[in-house]
Enzyme design. Structure first.
Site, mmCIF file in Angstrom:
data_model
loop_
_atom_site.group_PDB
_atom_site.id
_atom_site.type_symbol
_atom_site.label_atom_id
_atom_site.label_comp_id
_atom_site.label_asym_id
_atom_site.label_seq_id
_atom_site.Cartn_x
_atom_site.Cartn_y
_atom_site.Cartn_z
ATOM 1 C CG ASP A 1 15.224 6.112 -11.350
ATOM 2 O OD1 ASP A 1 14.169 6.507 -10.807
ATOM 3 O OD2 ASP A 1 16.125 5.508 -10.743
ATOM 4 C CB CYS B 1 -3.360 1.984 1.285
ATOM 5 S SG CYS B 1 -3.432 0.228 0.929
ATOM 6 C CE1 TYR C 1 1.266 1.934 -2.795
ATOM 7 C CE2 TYR C 1 -0.809 1.506 -1.662
ATOM 8 C CZ TYR C 1 -0.099 1.716 -2.830
ATOM 9 O OH TYR C 1 -0.760 1.709 -4.029
ATOM 10 C CB ALA D 1 -5.441 -10.981 -2.679
ATOM 11 C CE LYS E 1 -0.621 -18.287 -2.771
ATOM 12 N NZ LYS E 1 -0.770 -18.016 -1.363
#
Ligand code: NAD
Length: 321
Positions: free
Chosen positions: A51, A123, A149, A193, A200
């Protein structure tokens, strides 16, 4: 003697592919993560389960090999996911990723690592209008990222650069555009996405319907994993300081992305727009800096989806059994 590399986040999507690339190029590689790669055996010579939010674990991770500091460290470990995750887990992202970066940067400098690459993100940039000109790296300031983020990434960029200035560690900052490919997260809430649409569409009947968050008009660019790895490797060897964007300049709307997946799958699909987290309205940035090293994106969105969809379809089918 072969060069040595440490890949933090080697159990994740980009990290596990990067380990394979470094091994092909003849490196000795240590990987570290909370988990082993989910979809194939790691190619690393040594893999530590640790970790990295804990300082002693970061120190253990960068421990020199036979007295020789690592030639290259790639810091890709992060608490990370698609827009759904980014908007619901902002405290976890701020805390976990900041702790990883604070301790890893410090431990790497103390262990006299030669080169340190930090995986930042598109981002860090502010929201944009679809018709606006592409943003250059300097335009990350004045800073106004759309989500936490992005703010954590900016902080971690600055932290790595400060340590580079103080300790003489060569620091490289890669700002990745949305990246996809086989062996990326495709279900569970952290998927992005391209993977979500592949899943999907694989689950839908021919002539069926899939759901998409928002009105489908948000503009994005998607980079195939092999192109990103080319950029990471070039940047690590380069003398480019400060942030460097890596991403394909093929801008499509969310609906166009979904239609590309349906086309590759050979299915007629209707898109139903539902409320959900969308993020910024557009993302376009310049790639002059990485291009100056000879980088170019070789894989179109359609080609990349053609390589990714069959892998996700196989995962969907295996899950049904
Ligand atoms: P990923 O989630 O597949 O990989 C991240 C890895 O970090 C995971 O395997 C996770 O287990 C590990 N990790 C998380 N917390 C840890 C901890 N406390 N200790 C040790 N390991 C820990 O994500 P990815 O897509 O491979 O992204 C890699 C890096 O690239 C991240 O820094 C991410 O923010 C950045 N990035 C990715 C994209 C993208 O589209 N994939 C875009 C921009 C930036």
């Amino acid at each position: 003697m072969s060069k040595s590399a440490l890949v933090c986040g080697a159990g994740g999507f980009i990290g596990s592919h990067l380990v394979k690339r470094l091994k092909k190029e003849g490196y000795w590689v240590r990987g570290v993560d909370l988990k082993y790669p989910e979809f194939s055996k790691t190619a690393a010579d040594e893999f530590l389960i640790l970790d990295l939010r804990e300082q002693p674990n970061c120190e253990k991770t960068v421990r020199p090999l036979n007295g020789r500091p690592f030639d290259e460290v790639y810091q890709l470990a992060a608490d990370m996911g698609g827009m759904g995750f980014i908007q619901t887990a902002e405290c976890e992202i701020m805390r976990n990723s900041a702790l990883i970066n604070i301790h890893m940067t410090n431990a790497a400098a103390a262990a006299e690592v030669k080169r340190y690459l930090f995986s930042s993100s598109a981002c860090v940039y502010r929201d944009m209008k679809p018709e606006e000109p592409e943003l250059s790296e300097e335009e990350a300031y004045p800073a106004f990222p759309d989500n936490e983020y992005g703010w954590e990434k900016l902080y971690a960029e600055r932290m790595a650069m400060a340590y580079g200035r103080r300790f003489g560690m060569v620091v490289r900052i890669a700002r990745f555009q949305n990246t996809y490919g086989p062996e990326g997260t495709w279900q569970g809430g952290r998927e992005k996405a391209p993977a979500a649409f592949c899943r999907k569409v694989a689950e839908a009947e021919d002539g069926g319907e899939i759901e998409a968050w928002g009105d489908g008009q948000a503009m994005r660019a998607y980079t195939y994993i092999d192109d990103l790895l080319d950029g990471i490797r070039l940047l690590m060897q380069s003398d480019l300081e400060d942030g460097v964007n890596i991403g394909r300049r093929e801008y499509v709307s969310v609906d166009e992305l979904a239609r590309t997946v349906a086309e590759v799958a050979g299915k007629r699909i209707r898109i139903k727009h539902i409320p959900g987290p969308v993020g910024v309205s557009a993302r376009n940035f310049r790639v002059d800096r990485i291009s100056s090293l000879g980088w170019t994106s070789k894989i179109s969105l359609k080609e990349g989806i053609s390589r990714t969809y069959p892998w996700i379809k196989a995962q969907v089918e295996a899950k049904k059994k």
